[in-house]
Design a protein around this motif. Structure first.
Motif, PDB file in Angstrom:
ATOM      1  N   VAL A 347      53.732   5.645   4.884  1.00  0.00           N
ATOM      2  CA  VAL A 347      54.509   4.824   5.818  1.00  0.00           C
ATOM      3  C   VAL A 347      55.620   5.641   6.459  1.00  0.00           C
ATOM      4  O   VAL A 347      56.128   5.303   7.523  1.00  0.00           O
ATOM      5  CB  VAL A 347      55.168   3.597   5.126  1.00  0.00           C
ATOM      6  CG1 VAL A 347      54.118   2.669   4.545  1.00  0.00           C
ATOM      7  CG2 VAL A 347      56.159   4.014   4.056  1.00  0.00           C
ATOM      8  N   THR A 348      56.015   6.721   5.752  1.00  0.00           N
ATOM      9  CA  THR A 348      57.211   7.454   6.156  1.00  0.00           C
ATOM     10  C   THR A 348      56.962   8.274   7.413  1.00  0.00           C
ATOM     11  O   THR A 348      55.985   9.007   7.502  1.00  0.00           O
ATOM     12  CB  THR A 348      57.668   8.366   5.003  1.00  0.00           C
ATOM     13  OG1 THR A 348      57.876   7.553   3.849  1.00  0.00           O
ATOM     14  CG2 THR A 348      58.940   9.104   5.350  1.00  0.00           C
ATOM     15  N   LEU A 364      72.939  11.128   4.383  1.00  0.00           N
ATOM     16  CA  LEU A 364      72.908   9.672   4.212  1.00  0.00           C
ATOM     17  C   LEU A 364      73.211   8.969   5.527  1.00  0.00           C
ATOM     18  O   LEU A 364      72.560   7.995   5.893  1.00  0.00           O
ATOM     19  CB  LEU A 364      73.932   9.253   3.159  1.00  0.00           C
ATOM     20  CG  LEU A 364      73.445   9.229   1.712  1.00  0.00           C
ATOM     21  CD1 LEU A 364      74.631   9.178   0.743  1.00  0.00           C
ATOM     22  CD2 LEU A 364      72.543   8.021   1.458  1.00  0.00           C
ATOM     23  N   ARG A 371      67.074   4.734  10.378  1.00  0.00           N
ATOM     24  CA  ARG A 371      66.529   3.446   9.921  1.00  0.00           C
ATOM     25  C   ARG A 371      66.989   2.315  10.836  1.00  0.00           C
ATOM     26  O   ARG A 371      66.202   1.415  11.162  1.00  0.00           O
ATOM     27  CB  ARG A 371      66.969   3.178   8.479  1.00  0.00           C
ATOM     28  CG  ARG A 371      66.203   4.022   7.480  1.00  0.00           C
ATOM     29  CD  ARG A 371      66.730   3.819   6.061  1.00  0.00           C
ATOM     30  NE  ARG A 371      66.014   4.667   5.118  1.00  0.00           N
ATOM     31  CZ  ARG A 371      66.469   4.993   3.908  1.00  0.00           C
ATOM     32  NH1 ARG A 371      67.656   4.541   3.496  1.00  0.00           N
ATOM     33  NH2 ARG A 371      65.757   5.760   3.113  1.00  0.00           N
ATOM     34  N   THR A 377      62.172   6.025   7.374  1.00  0.00           N
ATOM     35  CA  THR A 377      62.856   7.259   7.014  1.00  0.00           C
ATOM     36  C   THR A 377      63.031   7.382   5.511  1.00  0.00           C
ATOM     37  O   THR A 377      63.494   6.450   4.859  1.00  0.00           O
ATOM     38  CB  THR A 377      64.264   7.278   7.660  1.00  0.00           C
ATOM     39  OG1 THR A 377      64.128   6.996   9.051  1.00  0.00           O
ATOM     40  CG2 THR A 377      64.944   8.619   7.461  1.00  0.00           C
ATOM     41  N   GLU A 378      62.656   8.544   4.972  1.00  0.00           N
ATOM     42  CA  GLU A 378      62.945   8.835   3.572  1.00  0.00           C
ATOM     43  C   GLU A 378      64.086   9.820   3.496  1.00  0.00           C
ATOM     44  O   GLU A 378      64.189  10.725   4.326  1.00  0.00           O
ATOM     45  CB  GLU A 378      61.725   9.466   2.897  1.00  0.00           C
ATOM     46  CG  GLU A 378      60.879   8.476   2.142  1.00  0.00           C
ATOM     47  CD  GLU A 378      59.925   9.177   1.189  1.00  0.00           C
ATOM     48  OE1 GLU A 378      60.385   9.730   0.175  1.00  0.00           O
ATOM     49  OE2 GLU A 378      58.716   9.180   1.477  1.00  0.00           O
TER      50      GLU A 378
ATOM     51  N   PHE B  41      62.431   2.125   4.504  1.00  0.00           N
ATOM     52  CA  PHE B  41      63.053   2.996   3.511  1.00  0.00           C
ATOM     53  C   PHE B  41      62.038   3.955   2.870  1.00  0.00           C
ATOM     54  O   PHE B  41      62.364   4.664   1.926  1.00  0.00           O
ATOM     55  CB  PHE B  41      63.757   2.158   2.429  1.00  0.00           C
ATOM     56  CG  PHE B  41      65.141   1.715   2.823  1.00  0.00           C
ATOM     57  CD1 PHE B  41      65.328   0.735   3.788  1.00  0.00           C
ATOM     58  CD2 PHE B  41      66.268   2.293   2.246  1.00  0.00           C
ATOM     59  CE1 PHE B  41      66.604   0.326   4.165  1.00  0.00           C
ATOM     60  CE2 PHE B  41      67.546   1.893   2.611  1.00  0.00           C
ATOM     61  CZ  PHE B  41      67.718   0.911   3.574  1.00  0.00           C
ATOM     62  N   GLY B  42      60.820   3.953   3.370  1.00  0.00           N
ATOM     63  CA  GLY B  42      59.828   4.895   2.855  1.00  0.00           C
ATOM     64  C   GLY B  42      59.151   4.476   1.566  1.00  0.00           C
ATOM     65  O   GLY B  42      58.609   5.320   0.841  1.00  0.00           O
ATOM     66  N   PHE B  43      59.154   3.184   1.264  1.00  0.00           N
ATOM     67  CA  PHE B  43      58.399   2.700   0.097  1.00  0.00           C
ATOM     68  C   PHE B  43      56.967   2.381   0.522  1.00  0.00           C
ATOM     69  O   PHE B  43      56.741   1.865   1.616  1.00  0.00           O
ATOM     70  CB  PHE B  43      59.065   1.459  -0.503  1.00  0.00           C
ATOM     71  CG  PHE B  43      60.322   1.780  -1.257  1.00  0.00           C
ATOM     72  CD1 PHE B  43      60.318   1.885  -2.637  1.00  0.00           C
ATOM     73  CD2 PHE B  43      61.508   2.013  -0.570  1.00  0.00           C
ATOM     74  CE1 PHE B  43      61.478   2.212  -3.327  1.00  0.00           C
ATOM     75  CE2 PHE B  43      62.675   2.338  -1.250  1.00  0.00           C
ATOM     76  CZ  PHE B  43      62.662   2.443  -2.632  1.00  0.00           C
ATOM     77  N   LYS B 106      57.631   6.376  -4.515  1.00  0.00           N
ATOM     78  CA  LYS B 106      58.349   5.157  -4.103  1.00  0.00           C
ATOM     79  C   LYS B 106      57.323   4.098  -3.753  1.00  0.00           C
ATOM     80  O   LYS B 106      56.597   4.259  -2.783  1.00  0.00           O
ATOM     81  CB  LYS B 106      59.224   5.462  -2.883  1.00  0.00           C
ATOM     82  CG  LYS B 106      60.337   6.466  -3.162  1.00  0.00           C
ATOM     83  CD  LYS B 106      60.992   6.973  -1.870  1.00  0.00           C
ATOM     84  CE  LYS B 106      61.850   5.892  -1.221  1.00  0.00           C
ATOM     85  NZ  LYS B 106      62.614   6.448  -0.053  1.00  0.00           N
ATOM     86  N   LEU B 141      71.359   9.191  -6.030  1.00  0.00           N
ATOM     87  CA  LEU B 141      70.920   8.894  -4.670  1.00  0.00           C
ATOM     88  C   LEU B 141      69.825   7.833  -4.685  1.00  0.00           C
ATOM     89  O   LEU B 141      69.754   6.981  -3.797  1.00  0.00           O
ATOM     90  CB  LEU B 141      70.349  10.159  -4.008  1.00  0.00           C
ATOM     91  CG  LEU B 141      71.285  11.032  -3.188  1.00  0.00           C
ATOM     92  CD1 LEU B 141      70.498  12.202  -2.619  1.00  0.00           C
ATOM     93  CD2 LEU B 141      71.960  10.234  -2.077  1.00  0.00           C
ATOM     94  N   ALA B 142      68.947   7.912  -5.679  1.00  0.00           N
ATOM     95  CA  ALA B 142      67.857   6.946  -5.781  1.00  0.00           C
ATOM     96  C   ALA B 142      68.423   5.542  -5.998  1.00  0.00           C
ATOM     97  O   ALA B 142      68.013   4.575  -5.343  1.00  0.00           O
ATOM     98  CB  ALA B 142      66.901   7.328  -6.905  1.00  0.00           C
ATOM     99  N   GLU B 145      69.948   4.348  -2.820  1.00  0.00           N
ATOM    100  CA  GLU B 145      68.921   3.899  -1.880  1.00  0.00           C
ATOM    101  C   GLU B 145      68.484   2.462  -2.188  1.00  0.00           C
ATOM    102  O   GLU B 145      68.303   1.646  -1.288  1.00  0.00           O
ATOM    103  CB  GLU B 145      67.697   4.828  -1.962  1.00  0.00           C
ATOM    104  CG  GLU B 145      67.895   6.157  -1.267  1.00  0.00           C
ATOM    105  CD  GLU B 145      67.573   6.061   0.212  1.00  0.00           C
ATOM    106  OE1 GLU B 145      68.522   5.836   0.993  1.00  0.00           O
ATOM    107  OE2 GLU B 145      66.402   6.209   0.586  1.00  0.00           O
ATOM    108  N   PHE B 258      78.104   7.430  -2.487  1.00  0.00           N
ATOM    109  CA  PHE B 258      76.851   7.401  -1.720  1.00  0.00           C
ATOM    110  C   PHE B 258      76.728   6.093  -0.929  1.00  0.00           C
ATOM    111  O   PHE B 258      76.281   6.096   0.220  1.00  0.00           O
ATOM    112  CB  PHE B 258      75.641   7.552  -2.649  1.00  0.00           C
ATOM    113  CG  PHE B 258      75.507   8.919  -3.264  1.00  0.00           C
ATOM    114  CD1 PHE B 258      76.048  10.047  -2.658  1.00  0.00           C
ATOM    115  CD2 PHE B 258      74.816   9.091  -4.460  1.00  0.00           C
ATOM    116  CE1 PHE B 258      75.908  11.318  -3.227  1.00  0.00           C
ATOM    117  CE2 PHE B 258      74.662  10.353  -5.034  1.00  0.00           C
ATOM    118  CZ  PHE B 258      75.217  11.466  -4.413  1.00  0.00           C
ATOM    119  N   ALA B 262      76.280   5.657   3.004  1.00  0.00           N
ATOM    120  CA  ALA B 262      75.088   4.980   3.534  1.00  0.00           C
ATOM    121  C   ALA B 262      75.455   3.784   4.403  1.00  0.00           C
ATOM    122  O   ALA B 262      74.581   3.153   4.991  1.00  0.00           O
ATOM    123  CB  ALA B 262      74.182   4.542   2.386  1.00  0.00           C
TER     124      ALA B 262
END
Lengths: 447, 447
Positions: A347-348, A364, A371, A377-378, B41-43, B106, B141-142, B145, B258, B262
């Motif tokens: 998807v990214t 970030l 986004r 975006t990852e 978000f790239g999932f 992800k 960071l994860a 996110e 973070f 963000a």
């Protein structure tokens, strides 16, 4: 902290599968296209529970289903439950349970069903069915709508050479009467006719004889079911005196007129007087779509079943509909690589790398900008060097990456890298979303 | 013909429900919005089977699940199967089974799970879970996110007053060490703390005493967990010498940095040192989102669980993620009427009526034109008078109808009727799609 016991071997039950992301994206595309067209035709979504009462499910199928059905129970539960075996019985239960639903009730449902069939290549015990039905209209317009929708769906998915074969159960009944086959032998007669394509005329002849159908009768029937698709006047001549057959022929004639008006090309439907379809509950027109080139069997099957709601209600409702063999459609599309280029492996659309711990903040912020502009975006999470991050992007086939080192950042810029060509360009951070959007759009159009 | 036996009463199993079209459209909207942002978000999507081996499912939960789980079997099956109880265990099984999956992995999954809980208003035994997790990154960071995504999803759905409460299991462990609570009493300690909001300070005090925690220890703990959200320096002072607590505090400090980078507003997250979250498997940051006005409880819950993949593999993988309480989100959106005006009561945008049998063809052709232009179009199927057809459109809340009588058709025109205002206009058939498109677009924008 959790104790670490001996690991359980990670396994799937027999006949079950996982669908990993890359395949899921293709699957979502197919389901999305179909759903869009279902809605284009005014079909509404319905959700029914996976678990139904066993008595609800067993009304329709009998012994065959007994062997294949999954029963379910919880420790203190008193109900006999089972996993649904198809989506047709739940539909008829719903129609009977909510008599206030406005009719005609046009619903679709795309959802898994369970059958413990012998697992084999491409065959699973949990698989999706994809049904669209119209409840409460006896008009041939309803059947025409279903067949028009089949045509529209398959064209939208990119199929070219397919034809929907149409017959009518009333004609088959009429043929039985014409040939003087007793009611008890009708089932065997239908089963024999159904095999015409597989075993040929001689095979069907033998099969009928094995089913105790007298030879002169066999000849008469073979003669009729071998008539070509355009021989409807011939059938009128021979069967016109049998009311049920005439009714069936009238229905098909009207159906053909409607299909022409609806713009379905003549190349994409034809009568097939030897088509039976397995299920006992059909009462009128039946249809089945086959791909003619390459030969890959049927992609849809359906027909009119005016008595099924009667399983759950004293008042039956005329119903017609079709099921898309969505698992087979997906298999065929896989094999023939029929997916548009826009369906990638991920998807990214872009990976924003993290240059070092000091520059996490800017990565970030740039991620957030992209986004907000609607770009998938990852953000690189591994916390490793740039090389590993680019390797990750390559492994996942992410088409673009963004690199923001100290120099770029000082100038409020970013490097945009096309992972396919290796091309790089330096872009103002505020312009990044626009530039990337244009590139992604171009990519989709030209590849 | 099918025999008509005594009808089976159409019923649902206990705690199960059907979702009829109107509710389904709202549901599809919510799921669609969430899915769009997950992908933003790239999932990546994942599908796992509903039936898992019983041993796969039971590793994580123990006795609680035993009571609630649905077992499944087919007549000749030898495997012990069960319906999945959540989406987390299937994820960890997948990660262990396919070691080649590129990490960080992800994935999201929006799918039903089954628990035989006591049915009550708004609570069902089949309900959807909606999970997004990142496997293979220990970086804060994860976690940032995930929390950023929660914020983005809830804003996209129209929620205004919500806050994600954040704590860290490491700090809770540190508090236990600081207060000198033995490992055996930690569980009781956490359960007591978890009730702070419900039962107040005095309640927690009593609860801890009931759990055999000595009074001086109770005082120390009450003091700590009552600290306000911004008192992290206070916690550093008191717990800074306890390594696990310091680690937890460092993680939260980094997470907050973070989140600010963000772009998550400070009004939408806060530390809550009394938040525990029920599940035993969390190992680091934990988070839970509550709506503050109106008070409707939590909409998301999640956190870091670095050891769960270890259930199925010798090599564990750091993992963090969240679950959206999608059934509750939908309930709240229903109650507060939060759906956009474009989500109507039906997918259908226009009904093309059929004036009489002679004019079916033109109605079919016009229907075809409208659908080709991307407009969701129904053709009237009832075969009744115009009055009944318009009544059908009204009953279904279809916003527009098209009427083509003999005069209109002779002039290649059609009457377009706005079903809300009753306004009618006569339009050339070739212009109908354009005119209707403009009206539909305007309707969506102004209502």
């Amino acid at each position: 902290m959790v104790d670490m016991p001996t690991p359980i071997t990670p396994r799937l039950p027999r006949g079950m599968r996982d669908i990993l992301p890359q395949k899921m994206l293709q699957r979502q595309y197919v389901i999305g296209e179909i759903e869009k067209i279902f809605q284009r035709f005014g079909f509404e979504p319905l959700q029914t529970p996976v678990l139904e009462l066993r008595e609800t499910l067993m009304g329709k199928y009998g012994e065959d289903a007994e062997k294949l059905i999954y029963d379910a129970k919880h420790r203190e539960g008193k109900e006999e439950l089972a996993l649904r075996y198809d989506l047709t019985v739940p539909l008829t239960r719903v129609v009977a349970m909510y008599p206030d639903l406005v009719k005609p009730f046009k619903r679709y449902q795309i959802a898994p069903v369970w059958r413990a069939e012998r697992p084999q290549k491409g065959r699973y015990r949990e698989f999706y069915q994809c049904d669209a039905d119209i409840v409460g209209s006896a008009s041939m317009l309803a059947d025409a709508e279903i067949i028009t929708m089949i045509y529209t769906v398959l064209r939208a998915l990119g199929f070219q050479n397919f034809v929907t074969k149409i017959n009518n159960r009333k004609i088959l009944t009429g043929i039985g009467q014409y040939a003087g086959v007793s009611d008890e032998l009708l089932g065997g007669l239908y089963r024999a006719i159904d095999k015409l394509e597989k075993i040929g005329v001689d095979g069907v002849r033998e099969e009928m004889q094995r089913n105790a159908i007298p030879t002169p009768v066999v000849d008469k029937i073979i003669d009729l079911i071998s008539l070509p698709s355009n021989a409807i006047s011939e059938l009128y001549e021979r069967l016109g005196d049998i009311p049920i057959a005439r009714e069936g022929l009238d229905e098909l004639t009207q159906l053909a007129t409607f299909l022409a008006d609806a713009g379905v090309p003549h190349t994409h439907y034809q009568f097939d007087f030897a088509m039976v379809r397995g299920l006992a509950y059909y009462t009128g027109p039946i249809y089945e779509t086959v791909v003619t080139e390459p030969k890959i069997g049927s992609l849809t099957g359906g027909g009119r079943y005016d008595n099924l709601v009667g399983l759950f209600s004293k008042h039956s409702l005329p119903t017609t509909g079709t099921s898309f063999g969505i698992e087979r459609i997906i298999d065929v599309m896989d094999e023939l690589a029929m997916y548009p280029a826009s369906i990638g492996k991920t998807v990214t659309q872009v990976l924003v790398t993290v240059f070092n711990a000091e520059l996490v903040g800017v990565s970030l912020r740039v991620t957030n900008l992209l986004r907000a502009a609607g770009i998938n975006t990852e953000l690189a999470l591994a916390g490793e060097g740039l090389g590993k991050q680019l390797k990750y992007a390559a492994a996942k086939a992410i088409p673009f990456t963004v690199i923001i080192g100290p120099d770029e950042n000082a100038a409020q810029q970013a490097t945009l890298r096309d992972m396919t060509t290796g091309e790089q360009s330096v872009v103002a951070q505020t312009e990044l979303a626009n530039v990337l959007y244009a590139k992604l759009h171009k990519n989709t159009q030209t590849t």
